[in-house]
Structure formats: structure tokens, C-alpha cells
Design a protein around this motif. Structure first.
Motif, PDB file in Angstrom:
ATOM      1  N   GLU A  54       1.999  -7.350   0.398  1.00  0.00           N
ATOM      2  CA  GLU A  54       2.424  -8.064  -0.810  1.00  0.00           C
ATOM      3  C   GLU A  54       3.663  -7.444  -1.438  1.00  0.00           C
ATOM      4  N   PHE A  55       3.740  -6.120  -1.390  1.00  0.00           N
ATOM      5  CA  PHE A  55       4.883  -5.460  -2.021  1.00  0.00           C
ATOM      6  C   PHE A  55       6.171  -5.881  -1.336  1.00  0.00           C
ATOM      7  N   ALA A  58       7.098  -9.411  -2.355  1.00  0.00           N
ATOM      8  CA  ALA A  58       7.679  -9.482  -3.700  1.00  0.00           C
ATOM      9  C   ALA A  58       9.095  -8.932  -3.686  1.00  0.00           C
ATOM     10  N   ALA A  59       9.307  -7.832  -2.960  1.00  0.00           N
ATOM     11  CA  ALA A  59      10.643  -7.244  -2.895  1.00  0.00           C
ATOM     12  C   ALA A  59      11.602  -8.198  -2.198  1.00  0.00           C
ATOM     13  N   VAL A  61      11.454 -11.509  -2.138  1.00  0.00           N
ATOM     14  CA  VAL A  61      11.837 -12.592  -3.049  1.00  0.00           C
ATOM     15  C   VAL A  61      12.757 -12.058  -4.138  1.00  0.00           C
ATOM     16  N   PRO A 130      -5.552  -3.168   0.968  1.00  0.00           N
ATOM     17  CA  PRO A 130      -4.462  -3.920   0.359  1.00  0.00           C
ATOM     18  C   PRO A 130      -4.264  -3.544  -1.109  1.00  0.00           C
ATOM     19  N   ALA A 131      -5.348  -3.171  -1.768  1.00  0.00           N
ATOM     20  CA  ALA A 131      -5.249  -2.857  -3.193  1.00  0.00           C
ATOM     21  C   ALA A 131      -4.481  -1.562  -3.433  1.00  0.00           C
ATOM     22  N   GLN A 132      -4.291  -0.781  -2.379  1.00  0.00           N
ATOM     23  CA  GLN A 132      -3.641   0.514  -2.581  1.00  0.00           C
ATOM     24  C   GLN A 132      -2.306   0.623  -1.881  1.00  0.00           C
ATOM     25  N   ASN A 133      -1.858  -0.456  -1.182  1.00  0.00           N
ATOM     26  CA  ASN A 133      -0.710  -0.212  -0.331  1.00  0.00           C
ATOM     27  C   ASN A 133       0.574   0.076  -1.102  1.00  0.00           C
ATOM     28  N   VAL A 134       0.661  -0.368  -2.367  1.00  0.00           N
ATOM     29  CA  VAL A 134       1.830  -0.003  -3.169  1.00  0.00           C
ATOM     30  C   VAL A 134       1.837   1.503  -3.416  1.00  0.00           C
ATOM     31  N   LEU A 135       0.636   2.015  -3.733  1.00  0.00           N
ATOM     32  CA  LEU A 135       0.494   3.448  -4.008  1.00  0.00           C
ATOM     33  C   LEU A 135       0.886   4.279  -2.781  1.00  0.00           C
TER      34      LEU A 135
END
Lengths: 172, 355
Positions: A54-55, A58-59, A61, A130-135
Motif C-alpha cells: 500500500e505504501f 500511495a507513493a 499516486v 501488511p499492517a506493519q510494512n510501512v514501519l
């Protein structure tokens, strides 16, 4: 992840992406081309979402649609000569270009298939929720991939300064 | 959690009950997902349309009272259903199309504007447990999808084949590209503190007494809030930053050639964008739905509508900036200020100099 719905969504997105990419290089109106480029980049973001990145989506777009494409549209609107003219996108090298792209496509396909066959059944998805992949992504940027990250930042800064220097009028 | 007489008014149990009802009538698996998300989308669509209608009426009343007149008074008590009548009028009006328009672009521009205005609400927490999807990229998702608003303005300006519309579209692009930078950096200040992009985590990190709201995190909280509000006013194309549709210079800017239903779509999208901006400000800086005694969704509405009121007061009391002043303000004042603020906030977070 590999449920039939995801497969259907993937094919829809891939179809839209290919069609719009083709439109970008074939339309005669450059403004329409730019709009189809936006659609194409947005579909790529859709593929990223399907891959649970997801990150990255978003990046994609934010940077490509929000900044790059908007600046393209801006430049097209400002250049009055391009705005209302119908242009030809291909020159007399179109046949050569076609063959080169076919060969490139073939090589990429061979490489992909070879990679796919050699790692068949050996690769397992990394256990990142998936909930942590930004971290996780942030942590890697600040530790393991620190150097590439900084190099890219310096490169972007250099490009920025270069653009300002080029755009600045010389004082006589 | 304190038990108050208003706890029964929380909306989360209602949605849970509705979901269980869907399960009971035999839906399961992906059909259940599809049905529940469709229902939620329709609910949000209805809710936001009502909110937009209310905001239009409110704006007209406020502008009227600031200019020492009453505003709409004829339809109902203080003209409360004036906007509904106006909307019906716009629906029934002829859809005038310029012959020289760029057909597909002209057609798609209002649709993209309308959709882009709504999609941000996927990640906005309206109350306790009231969020469509708690994406882990939360705020980044909003920043990404709202860029389509700019593209729709571009398309409207281009497709109309009108010099005023084109100028409006170009101005809006220049403005949004410039003001996106201070807006994102002031949002980053909040993210540095919460350590998460998820809207739910951001709201939860501001729970407890209201001194935990981010705006009270001295000294960078108020600065980040003010810079965010300033940049967001520009992003929502409102006075004092409304040069894309400056009436006295550009007639109406990008939407000058639109009429009937298409104009109504632009108009509604504009007001929904204003509500989005206010909702983000509430979530990031004012503690989201946290508050005492009253139910959470009511607190969210109160805070968001207060920010909307602030934006409306800006519009009717401040003069418009010139284009060069606008750019200078963004690049020479807001950008350095927000970056300095971000560095200060990061340093204080690192040194743990906060409460």
C-alpha cells in the motif's frame, strides 16, 4: 491472496494499464496523452495494492500522478504551440522502433520465465504483516539501505539546484 | 471508560447490528464483504451530500450576516431548504455544452472531481469504531487520492475551450503544487509524534484529557496546526487563496462553461473538499472523536464544523492574494517555517522533551 476475485481484478487493471499505455504513445492530442499517462500510472498503483504494497501504491499516486503528471499538464497548457495542434507521435524510425521493442519484450519474457522456473516452489512470501510494512520499510531505509537513500536524496537536490541555475536569468 | 447517559447514542453498535443482520439473512464470504461495503458507501454518499447541502446554506447565511444582510430567507425557517431547491433547479436546467469543447475531457472532469471528493472518507474516523477501513497508510492515502481534484480542475479548464477556464485551471495547478509541500510537512510533524500513518492510531494517541490533543503540544503543535490550516485553505481553493476561481478576474474560473448537473457536481465537490480538510484537521490536531460526555460522532461533528466555520470566516473577511504574493507566501514563508517546525518536533521527540 490468490483467490479468483483477485485474479479478475488483476486482469482488469492490467487491461486498463496496457490500453492506456498504448494510448499515451499513439494519440495525436498531447493533452489526452498526458491524461492517459495518469490513468496508466494509477493502474500501476492498483497492481501495487493487489500485491499488498500500500505504501508503494500511495507513493506512486502521490509522486507520479500528483506531482509529475500535474507538472506535465501544466507545461502543456503553458506551451501554446502544442496545445491545440495535432501532432504525429511517430517519426520514420517507427518500424525499427517496433522491432527493438519486440526484441526487448522477448528478452524480458525469457528472463521472467527462467526466473520463475528456477525459483518454483522455493520462495515463500516474507512474513511481514501488511499492517506493519510501512514501519518495516522505514526501519530499512534508516538502517540497511541508508546509503542508497542518502545518495538518491543528494541526486534529487542536485537536480533541483541544476534546474534553478538553468532557469535563472543571467544578470548582465 | 466513564458511563454517561449519552453512551447509548454511540453509533458503532448500530453498524455491528446491521452487519449481523446481513449475516443472518444468509450472506457470507465475499458477498457479505461486497454487500457491507456497498451499504457503507451509499450511507457515506448520502451523509456527505446532506453535509454539503447544509454547508452551502451555512456559507450563504454567514456571508449574509457578515455583509449585514440576512442571506436566504424565503424557503422554510431562515431559508433552510434553499439549497435543496437550488439543487433541484440545477438538475432541471439545460446542460449547455460549448461546441468547441474537448468532448471526453469536458465530460469526465466533473465526474472525477466528484469521485475524488468522496474517496478520502474511506479512512476518516467519524467516531468510536466508525471508520470504513483502517488502512495502515491512512493519511498518505488521503494525500494521494486528493491529487485527483487538481487533475479534474485541469481537465475542466482545458475541456471548456475558454481562456478564463484555462487560466483558472493553470492557476489552480500552480497553487496546489506549491501548497502541497507545506501541507504535507505540517502533517509529517504529527506523524513524527504518533509514529504511525494510520488515522486510528493518530486519534488514539490523542486520547485522555484535551491537553493530549496535538494542537496543545507546545510549541510546535499550534504552529503545525496554523500552517496546515493555511495550506489546506489553499488546497481547497478558498479565499484568501481562491485565485483559480477569482470571480472578479476570471468570471468563475475553471467551471465557467459548466451548467446544470455538471456545475452542481463541481459545486458539491468543492464543499465536500472543505469538509474533508476540516475533518483531517480535526483528526490530526484536535483529538478526532475524543471528548467528554457527548457521544464520539457528535464531538467529531462539532470540531469539524468549527473548523469549517473558521474557513468560512476567512473567506468572508480576508481579501484575495495576488498570484505573486501567493507564491512568495508559500515558498518564502510557509515552507521554511514548516521545515523548521518539523526539525524542532523531531528533535524534541528524540530528546523526549514533551508530555
Amino acid at each position: 491472496m490468490t483467490s479468483p476475485q483477485v485474479g479478475i481484478v488483476f486482469w482488469i487493471i492490467a487491461f486498463v494499464m496496457l490500453i492506456s499505455a498504448f494510448m499515451v504513445v499513439s494519440l495525436k492530442n498531447i493533452f489526452h496523452s498526458a491524461l492517459f499517462l495518469i490513468l496508466c500510472l494509477f493502474s500501476v498503483a492498483g497492481i501495487y495494492v493487489l500485491l499488498q504494497a500500500e505504501f508503494l501504491a500511495a507513493a506512486q499516486v502521490l509522486i507520479y500522478v500528483g506531482a509529475v503528471a500535474v507538472l506535465m499538464l501544466f507545461a502543456i497548457m503553458l506551451t501554446n504551440n502544442l496545445a491545440s495542434k495535432k501532432i504525429r507521435q511517430a517519426n520514420r524510425n517507427v518500424l525499427v522502433g517496433f522491432f527493438v521493442s519486440v526484441i526487448f519484450c522477448f528478452i524480458t519474457l525469457v528472463l521472467l520465465v527462467k526466473t520463475y522456473v528456477s525459483v518454483w516452489g522455493k520462495l515463500k512470501p516474507q512474513a511481514v504483516l501488511p499492517a506493519q510494512n510501512v514501519l518495516v520499510f522505514g526501519k530499512y531505509l534508516m538502517t540497511k539501505f541508508m546509503l542508497p537513500f542518502e545518495v538518491v536524496s543528494v541526486l534529487l537536490l542536485a537536480a533541483l539546484i541544476g534546474a534553478i541555475v538553468l532557469a535563472r536569468k543571467e544578470r548582465s | 471508560m466513564n458511563v454517561t447517559p449519552f453512551v447509548l447514542l454511540e453509533l458503532q453498535p448500530v453498524f455491528i447490528w446491521l452487519y449481523q443482520l446481513l449475516e443472518k439473512i444468509g450472506l457470507s464470504g465475499s458477498w457479505l464483504t461486497v454487500a457491507s461495503y456497498t451499504g457503507l458507501s451509499l450511507f457515506l454518499f448520502g451523509l456527505l451530500s446532506v453535509v454539503a447541502l447544509f454547508l452551502v446554506w451555512w456559507e450563504r447565511k454567514i456571508s449574509g450576516h457578515i455583509q449585514q444582510r440576512y442571506g436566504p430567507m424565503r424557503n422554510g425557517w431562515h431559508g433552510w431548504y434553499q439549497t435543496i431547491m437550488d439543487g433541484m433547479k440545477l438538475l432541471l436546467k439545460e446542460d449547455i455544452k460549448v461546441v468547441t469543447r474537448d468532448k471526453p475531457v469536458f465530460f469526465w472532469a466533473p465526474i472525477i472531481a466528484f469521485v475524488a471528493a468522496f474517496v478520502a472518507y474511506v479512512v476518516i474516523p467519524f467516531g468510536k469504531g466508525l471508520i470504513v477501513a483502517d488502512l495502515n497508510i491512512g493519511i498518505l492515502y488521503i494525500l494521494a487520492v486528493t491529487t485527483f481534484t487538481v487533475i479534474s480542475l485541469f481537465m475542466a479548464g482545458w475541456g471548456s475551450h475558454n481562456k478564463y477556464a484555462l487560466l483558472g485551471g493553470m492557476r489552480s495547478a500552480a497553487q496546489v503544487v506549491s501548497y502541497e509541500v507545506p501541507m504535507v510537512v505540517s502533517i509529517l510533524t504529527v506523524i513524527v509524534f504518533t509514529g504511525s500513518l494510520s488515522m486510528v492510531d493518530i486519534v488514539n494517541s490523542q486520547s485522555g484529557i484535551f491537553f493530549n490533543w496535538f494542537i496543545f503540544r507546545l510549541p510546535f503543535g499550534p504552529i503545525a496546526f496554523l500552517t496546515y490550516i493555511t495550506a489546506a485553505t489553499a488546497e481547497a481553493n478558498r479565499t484568501p487563496f481562491d485565485i483559480p476561481e477569482a470571480e472578479q478576474e476570471l468570471v468563475a474560473g475553471y467551471n465557467v462553461e459548466y451548467s446544470g448537473m455538471k456545475f452542481a457536481m463541481f459545486f458539491l465537490a468543492e464543499f465536500i473538499n472543505m469538509f474533508t480538510v476540516a475533518a483531517i484537521a480535526t483528526t490530526l490536531f484536535l483529538g478526532g472523536w475524543h471528548g467528554a460526555i457527548l457521544p464520539s460522532w457528535l464531538w467529531f461533528l462539532i470540531k469539524t464544523l468549527s473548523i469549517v466555520l473558521l474557513l468560512m470566516l476567512f473567506r468572508w473577511t480576508y481579501p484575495r492574494l495576488r498570484v505573486d504574493q501567493l507564491m512568495e507566501f508559500a515558498w518564502k514563508f510557509l515552507v521554511p517555517l514548516t521545515f523548521a517546525n518539523l526539525i524542532l518536533a523531531s528533535w524534541m521527540k528524540y530528546a523526549r522533551w514533551y508530555w
